[in-house]
Design an enzyme around this catalytic site. Structure first.
Site, PDB file in Angstrom:
ATOM      1  N   CYS A  99       0.869  -1.167   0.000  1.00  0.00           N
ATOM      2  CA  CYS A  99       0.000   0.000   0.000  1.00  0.00           C
ATOM      3  C   CYS A  99       0.914   1.227   0.000  1.00  0.00           C
ATOM      4  O   CYS A  99       2.128   1.087   0.130  1.00  0.00           O
ATOM      5  CB  CYS A  99      -0.892  -0.027   1.235  1.00  0.00           C
ATOM      6  SG  CYS A  99      -2.378   0.952   1.068  1.00  0.00           S
ATOM      7  N   CYS A 151      -4.201  -1.038  -2.932  1.00  0.00           N
ATOM      8  CA  CYS A 151      -4.770   0.267  -3.264  1.00  0.00           C
ATOM      9  C   CYS A 151      -4.306   0.677  -4.654  1.00  0.00           C
ATOM     10  O   CYS A 151      -3.258   0.241  -5.129  1.00  0.00           O
ATOM     11  CB  CYS A 151      -4.417   1.317  -2.223  1.00  0.00           C
ATOM     12  SG  CYS A 151      -2.713   1.869  -2.203  1.00  0.00           S
ATOM     13  N   CYS A 173       4.149   1.386  -7.249  1.00  0.00           N
ATOM     14  CA  CYS A 173       5.067   0.295  -6.929  1.00  0.00           C
ATOM     15  C   CYS A 173       5.205  -0.646  -8.111  1.00  0.00           C
ATOM     16  O   CYS A 173       4.303  -1.419  -8.410  1.00  0.00           O
ATOM     17  CB  CYS A 173       4.571  -0.478  -5.709  1.00  0.00           C
ATOM     18  SG  CYS A 173       4.510   0.529  -4.245  1.00  0.00           S
TER      19      CYS A 173
END
Length: 133
Positions: free
Chosen positions: A11, A81, A88
């Site tokens: 996240c 998320c 990422c």
């Protein structure tokens, strides 16, 4: 002995959803998975995340908020998320990447009991996803 698959929940802040997911999967299937959580911009574990996990007898109070770069050798990376999905980039080719879009329960750092409802919803949504994993 069969080795456990390494799972990383990702996240943005590594304060709410990824921490909850780590606690849930550890409780539900620790004998099969080695579970971690991290964030693209780690902060700290949210007190409300700790509270809603205590409600179901899972203690995440000793968790720390960590950077995703510390955990690049995982066999499964799950973003929880949309921001983490974009921010990422999990690069190892052997890593299976899964994206879950879980609503963000974060509404500030206070421990307002009214905000627990959002954390409970996120916890339930994560439980459902993990059961189907």
């Amino acid at each position: 002995m069969v080795s456990k698959q390494k799972v990383l929940f990702v996240c943005t802040g590594n304060s709410c959803r990824s921490q909850i997911a780590e606690g849930l999967l550890n409780k539900m299937a620790a004998k099969y998975f080695e579970v971690y959580s991290a964030g693209s911009h780690p902060s700290r574990v949210h007190p409300n995340a700790i509270s809603v996990m205590k409600e179901i007898k899972i203690d995440i109070s000793n968790h720390t908020s960590n950077s995703v770069v510390e955990y690049l050798n995982n066999s499964i990376a799950i973003t929880v998320c949309d921001d983490a999905k974009l921010a990422c980039h999990i690069s190892p080719k052997k890593t299976i990447k899964i994206d879950w879009s879980i609503n963000d329960p974060f509404q500030g750092w206070d421990e307002d009991k009214e905000h627990l409802t959002n954390f409970r919803k996120a916890r339930t949504e994560l439980q459902d996803h993990i059961k189907s994993l």
